[in-house]
Structure formats: C-alpha cells, structure tokens
Design an enzyme around this catalytic site. Structure first.
Site, PDB file in Angstrom:
ATOM      1  N   HIS A 126       0.821  -1.230   0.000  1.00 53.65           N
ATOM      2  CA  HIS A 126       0.000   0.000   0.000  1.00 53.65           C
ATOM      3  C   HIS A 126       0.844   1.264   0.000  1.00 53.65           C
ATOM      4  O   HIS A 126       1.939   1.310   0.563  1.00 53.65           O
ATOM      5  CB  HIS A 126      -1.016  -0.005   1.149  1.00 53.65           C
ATOM      6  CG  HIS A 126      -0.431  -0.082   2.518  1.00 53.65           C
ATOM      7  ND1 HIS A 126      -0.111   1.036   3.264  1.00 53.65           N
ATOM      8  CD2 HIS A 126      -0.118  -1.139   3.307  1.00 53.65           C
ATOM      9  CE1 HIS A 126       0.369   0.667   4.439  1.00 53.65           C
ATOM     10  NE2 HIS A 126       0.383  -0.657   4.496  1.00 53.65           N
ATOM     11  N   ASP A 128      -0.186   4.284   1.121  1.00 55.65           N
ATOM     12  CA  ASP A 128      -0.483   5.274   2.171  1.00 55.65           C
ATOM     13  C   ASP A 128       0.188   4.915   3.493  1.00 55.65           C
ATOM     14  O   ASP A 128       0.667   3.782   3.685  1.00 55.65           O
ATOM     15  CB  ASP A 128      -2.004   5.418   2.365  1.00 55.65           C
ATOM     16  CG  ASP A 128      -2.664   4.116   2.805  1.00 55.65           C
ATOM     17  OD1 ASP A 128      -2.197   3.024   2.398  1.00 55.65           O
ATOM     18  OD2 ASP A 128      -3.643   4.169   3.574  1.00 55.65           O
ATOM     19  N   GLU A 192      -5.067   1.678   2.378  1.00 52.66           N
ATOM     20  CA  GLU A 192      -5.092   0.478   3.243  1.00 52.66           C
ATOM     21  C   GLU A 192      -5.278   0.859   4.697  1.00 52.66           C
ATOM     22  O   GLU A 192      -5.978   0.182   5.455  1.00 52.66           O
ATOM     23  CB  GLU A 192      -3.778  -0.311   3.067  1.00 52.66           C
ATOM     24  CG  GLU A 192      -3.729  -1.642   3.811  1.00 52.66           C
ATOM     25  CD  GLU A 192      -3.299  -1.561   5.269  1.00 52.66           C
ATOM     26  OE1 GLU A 192      -3.516  -2.521   6.013  1.00 52.66           O
ATOM     27  OE2 GLU A 192      -2.756  -0.509   5.683  1.00 52.66           O
ATOM     28  N   HIS A 466       2.851   2.353  13.551  1.00 52.71           N
ATOM     29  CA  HIS A 466       1.861   3.392  13.878  1.00 52.71           C
ATOM     30  C   HIS A 466       2.313   4.219  15.086  1.00 52.71           C
ATOM     31  O   HIS A 466       1.545   5.009  15.606  1.00 52.71           O
ATOM     32  CB  HIS A 466       0.468   2.808  14.163  1.00 52.71           C
ATOM     33  CG  HIS A 466      -0.149   2.165  12.965  1.00 52.71           C
ATOM     34  ND1 HIS A 466      -1.492   1.876  12.881  1.00 52.71           N
ATOM     35  CD2 HIS A 466       0.374   1.746  11.790  1.00 52.71           C
ATOM     36  CE1 HIS A 466      -1.749   1.309  11.724  1.00 52.71           C
ATOM     37  NE2 HIS A 466      -0.624   1.215  11.039  1.00 52.71           N
TER      38      HIS A 466
HETATM   39  C1  LIG Z   1       4.616 -14.754  18.711  1.00 53.80           C
HETATM   40  C2  LIG Z   1       4.646 -13.330  18.372  1.00 53.80           C
HETATM   41  C3  LIG Z   1       3.737 -13.016  17.353  1.00 53.80           C
HETATM   42  C4  LIG Z   1       3.381 -11.652  17.016  1.00 53.80           C
HETATM   43  C5  LIG Z   1       4.434 -10.678  16.955  1.00 53.80           C
HETATM   44  C6  LIG Z   1       4.039  -9.563  16.107  1.00 53.80           C
HETATM   45  C7  LIG Z   1       5.085  -8.549  15.962  1.00 53.80           C
HETATM   46  C8  LIG Z   1       4.698  -7.475  15.020  1.00 53.80           C
HETATM   47  C9  LIG Z   1       4.628  -7.934  13.607  1.00 53.80           C
HETATM   48  C10 LIG Z   1       3.848  -7.374  12.756  1.00 53.80           C
HETATM   49  C11 LIG Z   1       3.017  -6.192  13.094  1.00 53.80           C
HETATM   50  C12 LIG Z   1       1.665  -6.326  12.606  1.00 53.80           C
HETATM   51  C13 LIG Z   1       0.884  -5.052  12.756  1.00 53.80           C
HETATM   52  C14 LIG Z   1       0.966  -4.238  11.522  1.00 53.80           C
HETATM   53  C15 LIG Z   1      -0.334  -4.067  10.893  1.00 53.80           C
HETATM   54  C16 LIG Z   1      -0.152  -3.451   9.548  1.00 53.80           C
HETATM   55  C17 LIG Z   1      -1.434  -3.186   8.853  1.00 53.80           C
HETATM   56  C18 LIG Z   1      -2.254  -2.129   9.558  1.00 53.80           C
HETATM   57  O1  LIG Z   1      -1.750  -1.256  10.189  1.00 53.80           O
HETATM   58  N1  LIG Z   1      -3.568  -2.214   9.441  1.00 53.80           N
HETATM   59  C19 LIG Z   1      -4.430  -1.308  10.154  1.00 53.80           C
HETATM   60  C20 LIG Z   1      -5.461  -0.679   9.277  1.00 53.80           C
HETATM   61  C21 LIG Z   1      -6.446  -1.566   8.646  1.00 53.80           C
HETATM   62  C22 LIG Z   1      -6.279  -2.207   7.465  1.00 53.80           C
HETATM   63  N2  LIG Z   1      -7.426  -2.857   7.164  1.00 53.80           N
HETATM   64  C23 LIG Z   1      -8.307  -2.648   8.147  1.00 53.80           C
HETATM   65  C24 LIG Z   1      -9.593  -3.116   8.312  1.00 53.80           C
HETATM   66  C25 LIG Z   1     -10.267  -2.707   9.424  1.00 53.80           C
HETATM   67  C26 LIG Z   1      -9.677  -1.909  10.382  1.00 53.80           C
HETATM   68  C27 LIG Z   1      -8.403  -1.445  10.225  1.00 53.80           C
HETATM   69  C28 LIG Z   1      -7.721  -1.828   9.112  1.00 53.80           C
HETATM   70  C29 LIG Z   1      -5.008  -2.000  11.360  1.00 53.80           C
HETATM   71  O2  LIG Z   1      -4.943  -3.216  11.516  1.00 53.80           O
HETATM   72  O3  LIG Z   1      -5.573  -1.263  12.184  1.00 53.80           O
END
Ligand SMILES: CCCCCCCC/C=C\CCCCCCCC(=O)N[C@@H](Cc1c[nH]c2ccccc12)C(=O)O
Length: 569
Positions: A126, A128, A192, A466
């Site tokens: 994405h 953004d 996204e 974030h």
């Molecule tokens: C054993 C250990 C396991 C876990 C360790 C994890 C470490 C961190 C690894 C990865 C981080 C993941 C978090 C990043 C998320 C990235 C995507 C994101 O920020 N999404 C947002 C926005 C979003 C996208 N689609 C939707 C739908 C509905 C609500 C929000 C969103 C988010 O999830 O809020």
C-alpha cells in the site's frame, strides 16, 4: 475396583499419555527444503546503491497520509505516483508490463508471462501511511534521515519498503532481460490504513471485470522476521500470516444530565462510562490457544526449542493452560492467543463547571478466529452489566480463515523458501496476522493468502508500527529488495522443486543432488503421478549400470580415477 486394579489403570493411562506426548514431540518436524542461500557475492544480488537508497528516501519523504475513510493526502499520492514512474523507467516502459491507475491513485501492474497455462499470482502493498506526531520523534517523520544505519520515516516498515522493494526487484529483473513464464499482478492500494475500500477493493473489482477468476497465491504485508519474540527460540523466526484476526469496534454511549457542577448528581455520564471501560479492561477475554493458526505456529516451531519447551509446545492439548499463562505476559504473544481489547477513544464534557450531558468511548477488539462477533458483543455486555451504557457496533470484520501451509502448498513454500534464501539462519512458520490488511478484498481469488513483510524486528520494535521512530536498517531494505527478487524468480516455475526425501538428510551434508536415471521425452513428465507410468527395458538396464558406476566411482579417496565403462554387469 481394587487398589491394585486402580494402580494398574493409572499406570496404563500415564504410559499412554507419555507415549502420545513423546510421539508428538519427535514427529512434528515441518518440511524444510534445502535452499540456495542468497549471497552478496552472487552475480544476481541487488546491491543497495546510493541511487536505490535515494529513491527509497524520496518515497518516504512524500507524506501519503490517510486520515479516515475517503480522507487522504491526494496530492501526495499523485506525487508518489510520479516518483515511481520516474524511478523505475524499465518497469514503466516494458512491453511486458501494463499499468492501470485505479480509482485515481491506486496502481495495478500486469506482468505478462509466456505460459498462459500457469495461474498468475498477486503481490500487494500500500501507498499510504498513518499520521505521525512529529514532536515525539527522534528525527522528523517525513525527512527519511539516516542515523546509525537506520532510515527513520513513517512508512519505513509499513509499508513503503514493500512498494519500493517490489519495484526495485522488477526493474532489476526486466533490465536483465527477464521474461516470466507465469504472469503476475502487482496491486498497490492507496488507502489500506483506512480499510482499503477505495483502493484495494477497486483493484479487485478491476481484476474481476477482466474475467480473472483465480490467482495461484497472494502475498501482502504481514508478519515479519522476529528475533526474541517467541520464548525458547534464539534464532530468528519468520512468521508467514496464514490467517488474520477479525475486528469489532464498539461505541459505548452514556446519556447524562447537564447541570451546574456545584450540585453534582451521584454519578455523571463520564463516571458511569469510566466504570464500564474499567470493567472491560479488567476482564480480558479468555485464551483461545489451540483453536487458531497459533497452534500450527507452535507445532512448526517446537523442533527448534530446547527439549522441555519442545515437549510442551508439541502437546498443547495437555500443556495449553501453562503456555497461555506464559504468552499472556507480553503484548505481542498475548495478541496471538486471544481476542484483545483496546479502549481507543474517550470523550465527554464541555466545560470545567458543567456536568457532562453525555460521554462516548470506543473499544477496538481484534478477534481471534475461533470466536464470533456476537460472542464478543455478548461478553462485553455481560461484563459491563449496566443498562445505562448503550453499546452499538461501529465497524466489524470476521477473522480470515487459515490459508494452507502444507508441504506441497505452492504459495506458502515459495514464500518460505524465499525467506530462507535471504535470512539463512531463520526458521519459518505459519502464524496469525494480528492487525488487518488489504487481503480481505482479494479473498474471492484464492484461498492461498499469505501475509509477510520482509522486515527484521527485535523486541520493542513492534511499538514503531503506527508509533514513533518507525525505521528500517539499510541492510534490511537491501534484504527486502532481494526477498522480492527471489519471490518473482521462484514463483516463475510450474511446480515446487525439491519435493524429495532429501530434506530429511540435510543435516548430514550440503552436497545433496537429485537425479533419476530416467530417459524422458516431451510429454513423459505427465506420467509422473499420472497415468501410464512406464520405463523402457533399455532404460532400466541403463539405470542398473548407472548405479553400478555411481558405486564404483564413489569408491575412491578423491576425484582422480573416473571409472571406464568397460565392465558391463
Ligand atoms: C509470537 C509473536 C507473534 C506476534 C508478533 C508480532 C510482531 C509485530 C509484527 C507485525 C506487526 C503487525 C501489525 C501491523 C499491521 C499493519 C497493517 C495495519 O496497520 N492495518 C491497520 C489498518 C487496517 C487495514 N485494514 C483494516 C480493516 C479494518 C480496520 C483497520 C484496518 C489496522 O490493523 O488497524
């Protein structure tokens, strides 16, 4: 039952349990192909030149922020689009590549392969990013400055390294004359961070309108290469998200009565809501360990752990409660075993001497795949247990089912092998994506949806998502580019290679070779696992003589005398 009989029964039960525990402990070993490591000295290694670094920094300096649905920095998205266009001239002029701008800002690249019988795959990322509170950062979030070999910027790991990494790999391949066999798509959504309803959804609709029914697999952002996150494992663990948690955002509302603060009521709207929120925080949902992708993750990783931990993780059916307790202690591990709850907004009151006429709070749940939205709503209602608190659903999504991660699942194994070519000391395992991604918009194209970001993380780095001081090391960005290079090269095959037993002997030697003394003509490949498998009498005679020569030739100290084919059997 006599005492003796009771003892015998108990011993029999304990012995049976022990056998099950031991069998599971020593048989849960996942497939690991022998992969050829990607080395910086390789002729096809993509080095992080100044030029490559500069164009990555430039992409990070463009603040393509999404604020809320439909509200994003449109000018910056256009600016990023022209930056991509200028930075990757070969991609944008190749006759093999078609670019469509979708919904004004999103980008869909179609790369045509020569073999139309191969199902295409899809890489997504994405454009953004989320906003940043500049004052809290060590370095400005949209300057992309380098400090101690790290590039600091919003989007450095979420997810401009994906955008730029994919395009760098493709630019390199095309400039070297790469002509893919298998077609593939690259989809860059522009919103996204605010659920992808304008970007990824429109890309998906465009693909549907072209008649695309199926992709072989989809790789989007997701989990990462984790160091020190999983208790008991020292080596890096690269988790490939095979499932994704759902989410449920609830609005809690309390209607109060405005009035003079000198004559307060017993409880105000703010007080009532604060108690409700406090109850919610004090009563986390129960552990769901063993009912979702985290089970597969731990079973995959068990063989990497010291014996005691290996026994425990291979037998969650018995030791689940202990593991649950242990994993509950830290936010990243807690997130994978249960539905989590975050109180994200709280508003009430207008003036210091006025009783609040109402108060509102928002609760954001990330839902474990084994639970339903209704279950969580009912749970919250029961915990709050106060009819004055009105609860309504603001937004929701059910969790995504687990994608296949078996020995012969093409997409999973291509991603796993590509990871191990770059992070040669890492082990890979399926995991559960704890945040949400754009993948939900593509679910009709395939059940093979994987979420992995080529990002190396250490404990504490999870707060940079974030949060403040998001960053990526220069070395990690170079790895990201080479990871996507290997994905594209590895996925350009018909079948998974290395489906042999050799992986079970990998610990004995790096000199593993695979050859069948079989003479084949075009079309014969269909006989493998197909119908009319056969060998000619002559070929069988050759096979015998081949093994005769392997044995006699190998029976020397070093490569001096190559045996002459004079002694026929
Ligand atoms: C054993 C250990 C396991 C876990 C360790 C994890 C470490 C961190 C690894 C990865 C981080 C993941 C978090 C990043 C998320 C990235 C995507 C994101 O920020 N999404 C947002 C926005 C979003 C996208 N689609 C939707 C739908 C509905 C609500 C929000 C969103 C988010 O999830 O809020």
């Amino acid at each position: 039952m006599s005492c003796k009989q009771l003892c015998i029964t108990l011993v029999a039960i304990c012995s049976a349990l022990l056998v099950i525990v031991l069998v599971r402990t020593f048989t849960l070993v996942p497939r690991k192909d022998v992969v050829i490591a990607c080395k910086t000295a390789d002729s096809d290694f993509i080095k992080l030149t100044d030029q490559i670094l500069k164009r990555f920094q430039k992409a990070l300096q463009i603040d393509t922020i999404s604020f809320k649905r439909g509200e994003y920095n449109r000018d910056q998205l256009l600016l990023l689009g022209s930056h991509l266009q200028k930075s990757f001239p070969v991609v944008h002029s190749s006759p093999l590549v078609k670019l469509d701008i979708i919904a004004n800002y999103s980008r869909l690249y179609t790369i045509s392969g020569s073999n139309t019988s191969l199902t295409p795959y899809l890489l997504t990322a994405h454009l953004d990013v989320v906003p940043a509170i500049a004052e809290e950062w060590e370095l400005p979030p949209f300057d992309a400055q380098i400090k101690d070999e790290f590039i600091y910027a919003r989007g450095a790991i979420d997810f401009k390294q994906g955008i730029m990494g994919i395009l760098e790999a493709l630019e390199y391949l095309l400039s070297k004359g790469f002509k893919p066999n298998r077609s593939f798509y690259i989809g860059f959504g522009h919103d996204e961070e605010v659920t992808g309803v304008d970007g990824a959804r429109a890309i998906s609709q465009e693909l549907q309108s072209r008649g695309l029914k199926q992709v072989e697999f989809l790789l989007d952002e997701g989990l990462a290469v984790l160091n020190g996150f999983i208790p008991g494992i020292k080596k890096p663990v690269a988790l490939i998200g095979i499932g994704e948690k759902g989410f449920l955002t609830l609005k809690l509302y309390v209607k109060g009565e405005a009035g003079h603060s000198s004559m307060p009521l017993k409880e105000t709207a703010i007080g009532i809501l604060a108690k409700a929120v406090s109850k919610i925080e004090d009563n986390p949902l129960p552990s769901m360990l063993g009912y979702g992708p985290e089970k597969e993750m731990l079973e995959h990783l068990a063989h990497e752990m010291p014996l005691a931990a290996r026994i425990v993780m291979s037998n969650l059916w018995l030791f689940g409660p202990i593991v649950s307790w242990f994993f509950s202690q830290k936010p990243p591990t807690n997130a994978i075993i249960r539905t989590v709850t975050s109180v994200t907004m709280f508003n009430g009151g207008v003036k210091t001497n006025v009783l609040p006429s109402d108060a509102t709070a928002y609760i954001n749940h990330r839902i474990h795949p084994a639970q339903s939205l209704q279950e969580i709503m009912d749970y919250d209602r029961a915990v709050i247990n106060d009819d004055r608190v009105q609860i309504s659903v603001e937004d929701s999504m059910v969790a995504a089912a687990g994608s296949p991660s078996g020995e012969n699942d093409f997409g999973y194994q291509i991603i796993s092998n590509s990871i191990r070519q770059i992070w040669t000391n890492a082990t890979t395992a399926p995991g559960m994506m704890i945040g949400n991604t754009d993948t939900k918009h593509y679910k009709d194209f395939t059940k093979n949806i994987y979420r992995f970001s080529p990002t190396v993380m250490f404990p504490g780095d999870e707060k940079r998502f974030h949060g403040v001081n998001e960053r990526i090391s220069k070395n990690n960005y170079e790895q990201a580019i080479n990871f996507y290079y290997h994905i594209i090269v590895n996925a350009d095959k018909r079948l998974l290679m290395g489906n042999t037993d050799t992986r079970h002997y990998a610990m004995f030697t790096k000199n593993i070779y695979r050859f069948c003394p079989t003479v084949m003509f075009l079309g014969d490949e269909k006989r493998f696992h197909g119908i009319n498998e056969r060998i000619s009498k002559k070929n069988y005679e050759q096979a015998i003589n081949f093994y005769y020569h392997v044995i006699t030739n190998a029976d020397q100290r070093s490569l001096i005398n190559i045996h002459q084919h004079s002694d026929e059997l």
